[in-house]
Design a protein around this motif. Structure first.
Motif, PDB file in Angstrom:
ATOM      1  N   GLU C  94       0.828  -1.205   0.000  1.00  0.00           N
ATOM      2  CA  GLU C  94       0.000   0.000   0.000  1.00  0.00           C
ATOM      3  C   GLU C  94       0.862   1.254   0.000  1.00  0.00           C
ATOM      4  O   GLU C  94       0.409   2.342   0.352  1.00  0.00           O
ATOM      5  N   ALA C  97       0.754   3.884   2.670  1.00  0.00           N
ATOM      6  CA  ALA C  97      -0.481   4.630   2.975  1.00  0.00           C
ATOM      7  C   ALA C  97      -0.863   4.540   4.455  1.00  0.00           C
ATOM      8  O   ALA C  97      -1.253   5.545   5.053  1.00  0.00           O
ATOM      9  N   TYR C 101      -1.274   8.096   6.303  1.00  0.00           N
ATOM     10  CA  TYR C 101      -2.627   8.595   6.516  1.00  0.00           C
ATOM     11  C   TYR C 101      -3.222   8.269   7.883  1.00  0.00           C
ATOM     12  O   TYR C 101      -4.231   8.842   8.265  1.00  0.00           O
TER      13      TYR C 101
ATOM     14  N   LYS D 227       2.660   8.459  -9.631  1.00  0.00           N
ATOM     15  CA  LYS D 227       2.048   7.139  -9.496  1.00  0.00           C
ATOM     16  C   LYS D 227       2.139   6.624  -8.056  1.00  0.00           C
ATOM     17  O   LYS D 227       1.242   5.935  -7.581  1.00  0.00           O
ATOM     18  N   PHE D 228       3.193   7.001  -7.364  1.00  0.00           N
ATOM     19  CA  PHE D 228       3.301   6.609  -5.957  1.00  0.00           C
ATOM     20  C   PHE D 228       2.315   7.394  -5.090  1.00  0.00           C
ATOM     21  O   PHE D 228       1.698   6.862  -4.179  1.00  0.00           O
ATOM     22  N   THR D 229       2.192   8.674  -5.406  1.00  0.00           N
ATOM     23  CA  THR D 229       1.253   9.508  -4.649  1.00  0.00           C
ATOM     24  C   THR D 229      -0.177   9.006  -4.831  1.00  0.00           C
ATOM     25  O   THR D 229      -0.971   8.992  -3.891  1.00  0.00           O
ATOM     26  N   ARG D 230      -0.504   8.579  -6.042  1.00  0.00           N
ATOM     27  CA  ARG D 230      -1.835   8.033  -6.283  1.00  0.00           C
ATOM     28  C   ARG D 230      -2.061   6.759  -5.485  1.00  0.00           C
ATOM     29  O   ARG D 230      -3.098   6.598  -4.841  1.00  0.00           O
ATOM     30  N   LYS D 231      -1.102   5.851  -5.551  1.00  0.00           N
ATOM     31  CA  LYS D 231      -1.276   4.590  -4.826  1.00  0.00           C
ATOM     32  C   LYS D 231      -1.342   4.848  -3.326  1.00  0.00           C
ATOM     33  O   LYS D 231      -2.261   4.384  -2.644  1.00  0.00           O
ATOM     34  N   GLN D 232      -0.372   5.617  -2.809  1.00  0.00           N
ATOM     35  CA  GLN D 232      -0.377   5.903  -1.374  1.00  0.00           C
ATOM     36  C   GLN D 232      -1.639   6.679  -0.995  1.00  0.00           C
ATOM     37  O   GLN D 232      -2.160   6.533   0.097  1.00  0.00           O
ATOM     38  N   GLY D 233      -2.131   7.466  -1.943  1.00  0.00           N
ATOM     39  CA  GLY D 233      -3.329   8.259  -1.708  1.00  0.00           C
ATOM     40  C   GLY D 233      -4.625   7.476  -1.843  1.00  0.00           C
ATOM     41  O   GLY D 233      -5.710   8.071  -1.912  1.00  0.00           O
ATOM     42  N   MET D 234      -4.539   6.173  -1.897  1.00  0.00           N
ATOM     43  CA  MET D 234      -5.727   5.288  -1.873  1.00  0.00           C
ATOM     44  C   MET D 234      -6.615   5.504  -3.092  1.00  0.00           C
ATOM     45  O   MET D 234      -7.828   5.355  -3.014  1.00  0.00           O
ATOM     46  N   GLN D 235      -6.015   5.882  -4.211  1.00  0.00           N
ATOM     47  CA  GLN D 235      -6.809   6.219  -5.395  1.00  0.00           C
ATOM     48  C   GLN D 235      -6.408   5.403  -6.623  1.00  0.00           C
ATOM     49  O   GLN D 235      -6.720   5.798  -7.748  1.00  0.00           O
ATOM     50  N   LEU D 236      -5.685   4.297  -6.396  1.00  0.00           N
ATOM     51  CA  LEU D 236      -5.339   3.440  -7.529  1.00  0.00           C
ATOM     52  C   LEU D 236      -6.332   2.287  -7.594  1.00  0.00           C
ATOM     53  O   LEU D 236      -6.356   1.423  -6.722  1.00  0.00           O
TER      54      LEU D 236
END
Lengths: 348, 348, 348, 348
Positions: C94, C97, C101, D227-236
């Motif tokens: 993850e 995350a 968060y 792409k890391f920010t998206r995944k870590q941001g729970m949006q992938l």
């Protein structure tokens, strides 16, 4: 228990060295612009440059946790990971501040002596470019370590090279940097930037300062915007001159190294005496100002009634004894005498 | 410009009061357990109880931003909002630390005098229970305000009642609490918990301390687990006794109020003198230790060549002059004399 | 490589079960209030209650990472730690995350089979009340595990009891909960709240859903204000009915268990066939829909040219093969045939 | 109240356009690599390039809040501020997600029509380089705005130029971008990158999609590591193809603009009819698919018993009516008829 008796609990139970206190008093002259835009801070930074090199960018902060967290936050984004030994202060003793305030993952490496090795780090060096995986970005070591051991410049260089080969950076928690330098008989520069360190927390509170820590970036491109990170990170002191004055005095005439040497020396004496007691097992090489030892649980309890110190590992019955800049030979002898009495009583 | 000349730039450009410095020196006796488990810290908390009431829970931290941020973090979750005047220190002067480290939204209320009013707050009190909307949870005020004005106890009580009626809490940034108390000739308790405040940042660095701030919770149920929040928040000082000793001295014999009175009095003198100069307009009631004034842009620049101070508002040509605990009548007269010369030159 | 050939790479490479797609189409009737205030969502929650008990509080979110992170954030404050196996999805997959968060520290336990044991957790259960130490608060397990193994209800209960004895909570990542239930021939309730689980991420995308995950709190006092955390956590879907409709269909007539059984069965068949090839070593008990196997590196590479799948461990030459709800006997036979050919070629 | 009657509450109360649903069904063929490494996602990105230009870097995410937060997080560090109108979705409707998850401060500008002006932004453009002040970094606008108004390309360009002159970036929340394009009869490129926008949230759920949003960076140097920010941001999203397929269909044959035009047209019809009722005051120019109107409180309540919609401003008795891609002339006539009856009753 007389708490003000010099304890062997921690090097931050000691007070402030008189020269440091004097520097604070001397700095208390008239007004000075707050937040570091004052001549004392400028002089202190100059002193830092003398020791660490002209190219550094240095920022005073309040304390060690703040220095570590903000230094790491500066060089890592939240999707990065930080690799450290499982004994690291940033892992065990900062109540999760690194994770909460950098957003990064900490990856730990088992370590018997508090040090990271290249092999230990390497098992975490995978998944580069894979978006599900926190990207390894920082290797963080403590010098001296939390177990009182000291990295040689070569050991540091090997870790720095490993980091740099992977586009990573080497961070050093130098809460006891002077103890390490004193142990190695090396200069501060030699065991930091000279060995490849990129960012350093340079502490003094465990070696005679009242308060204050310094985050040092060894390449200016690493420190862009750090002044904002420090302020937002609640680590910008208003009356900065009073921290700067301490550092100026600390770095003058090698006071910092002399104090560290003294602490290291008394730790050595303590270890030498304790080694004579066959029922006590010293568990780590005594390289700086800490002695780790295993002794019977009942003896620990009795001893703690007279001296305040911490049990390091309940399971193995291992204790940590630390000496300070102000620990002297008599303190050691008192303590050793007390240990002997307790051990005799216990063993009888 | 002689920076060490007593400036009227900020009350944190001043140094440390001698009694505070003496308290630090006195605290430097032998060893003491770090992180606050020492007798000096216990005594300082006792002093706080004398002033603020028995039921408080008090925690020393490093500085004002840390005190505000962690106090707010303790009582608000990230989905909450914090309502403050648009002049608030937490909004303008902490580089976004409250948002970043509490996760909360700040909602601002326009204010001419630095104060919140019930009417001003009410326009943000909607959307309760609506999940798309940050939930109003905290009203935050500064006492004295950033514009040098002072809330009466009745004004505070009205905001506290408003907060409590909505299940919210009242936070006070008391970086200059003693200046407010001195201005009102009121006790510290009367203008905080006595008027309904729930959480207080109680500062001293702007009134003669070297470093340190105190977060005070007026009901113990508000402070659960705060010790972890403080440590994780990088605000737990190792050699705590040296902050505690300052507070102990500060709160003894009403030193804190005497110093604040002095600063307030010289601000009053400054204002009285400046008012005699018709071309200068004082813009805020001078209730504590700040004087806000509008004067010609060219005069400001000339004056700044001799005295360091800040322009508050470039557009309106408004400056802020602050007095400190160590500002004396001569300093005021010197400064006024300089203002007169500059104004004469400019007006000629 | 034909990507659309049914791969054995991951159960989320499969598509959407026709009944689920039909439910989406059926839900597409006229307007419905957004964000979950619609009759389809109400019916879906009712279905969840049938399976998990009347007392649950359930919230749909977008995906598994969101479900895990927000569920954990709800029950842990930043100064807490979360204990999980080193193989956990929250730790490895993850991108950090959970740390970023929730602000919490993750503490990992070495695990050969993907499961936590009471003994493994216990070594992290210390430092309670010590402010320098992240406070243990949550034990997090995956059911089925990332290695395809399945906890018995008794194993879950032992971890729940351990957690509760220490004032902690048990979190379950149920991305493959139905596969575990099918493997155990148990009800969803029996292996979650019935075994002491406090918070569950209940996924479906790996078992025939298009999108969506559900955070289920088994005691209402745990879920206060979660709707705000979900919205602020970027996991509140506007057209909620289209996730709810999937869950309604998924939970009707035990579709969820039937699909999971099918995937488990084909994994079993695959394992049975692979076991006949002596040069391949199956490394984990095949309890759900995953087969882990060690085979020669060259064989892996050749096989990957024809079927897309992941190497689990480069060092040990271990691969992961997963079956999906839509994997059938022919797919397994095709794949096994291919494995045989490759192995023969490689071994010749 | 019949909820499934086409409401005028929000454009996300509508369902999914049949062509979009068909695209989802068509995408459900066999297996595809998860997380976007599939041919449908590649084709959808190609379609985005056709509309927005070859040089874009585009990332699908789950929803609008995620798109806004992660797009902003990508271009701002926590010590930055983001300037937006006080009506902005990021300020009012995301429960503080931008502050919590970017760490930045939001600075709002009063706005009567939902738009930012150069003058409005400029009052926040100060304090550059001053470490106590959150550094202005992003201007964020919504196109169309939350009040249904539409920026001209020239207005956008003026804000972009202002941003770029100060080293800042222009972010656009394009949840209703197609409605704006339809209103202006302009291309998507023309009103985004063509007018100086740096980062865009490109939504579709308010215009006939089931789920999904797209973050588009108009210069590749802005998107490093996103792409890391998206995944870590729970949006992938795991089964990404099902979002991509919607966008592919949405952007084919200008479906997106046709649907938006339809919604705009019915809003225009609604406004035209309502304007004939003298007791109702339309408060905003009807440029896209929203009608804002003031009518008597009692009439609102009666009307809400028959049609679900939101009161925008309790104090001014202002309501918001929105049309959707599927609102037709009969729906408008029904609604208008109902309004007339209610108004007559109320006015009698």
């Amino acid at each position: 228990m007389n708490v003000s008796r010099k304890s062997f609990a921690s090097d931050n139970n000691s007070g402030v060295h008189p020269a440091i206190l004097q520097a604070i008093a001397t700095a208390n002259e008239g007004h000075a612009i707050a937040y570091g835009d004052d001549p004392i801070t400028a002089r202190a930074v100059e002193k830092l440059r003398e020791h660490f090199g002209e190219e550094i960018d240095a920022y005073f902060v309040y304390g060690g946790t703040g220095a570590n967290v903000l230094g790491l936050k500066q060089i890592a984004r939240p999707h990065h990971s930080i690799i450290c030994p499982e004994t690291a202060h940033i892992h065990n003793d900062e109540c999760g501040a690194p994770e909460h305030y950098t957003g990064c993952k900490l990856l730990t490496v088992p370590s018997n002596d508090g040090k990271l090795t290249v092999e230990g780090v390497q098992r975490h060096l995978h998944g580069f470019g894979f978006e599900h995986h926190s990207q390894p970005k920082v290797i963080s070591i403590s010098q001296a370590t939390e177990l009182g051991t000291v990295y040689t410049p070569e050991e540091i260089r090997a870790l720095a090279d490993l980091a740099h080969r992977h586009g990573m950076l080497l961070h050093m928690d130098g809460a006891r940097l002077c103890n390490a330098a004193a142990a190695l008989d090396a200069g501060l520069r030699e065991i930091t930037t000279g060995a490849g360190v990129d960012v350093l927390s340079f502490g003094g509170a465990k070696n005679g300062l009242l308060i204050g820590e310094c985050v040092i970036f060894f390449r200016k491109e690493l420190s862009a915007d750090f002044k904002f990170t420090r302020k937002q990170g609640m680590q910008l002191m208003s009356k900065m001159r009073f921290v700067a004055a301490q550092y100026e005095a600390y770095l003058s005439g090698d006071l910092c190294l002399r104090l560290a040497k003294r602490a290291n020396r008394t730790a050595g004496s303590l270890a030498a005496e304790v080694e004579k007691i066959p029922e006590i097992q010293i568990t780590q090489p005594v390289q700086s100002n800490a002695v780790f030892a295993i002794l019977p649980k009942e003896a620990i309890e009795e001893l703690q009634r007279q001296f305040f110190f911490y049990v390091w590992n309940e399971e193995t019955s291992e204790v940590r004894w630390m000496t300070s800049f102000d620990t002297n030979g008599d303190d050691v002898m008192d303590f050793v005498q007390c240990i002997r009495i307790v051990m005799n009583k216990y063993l009888r």
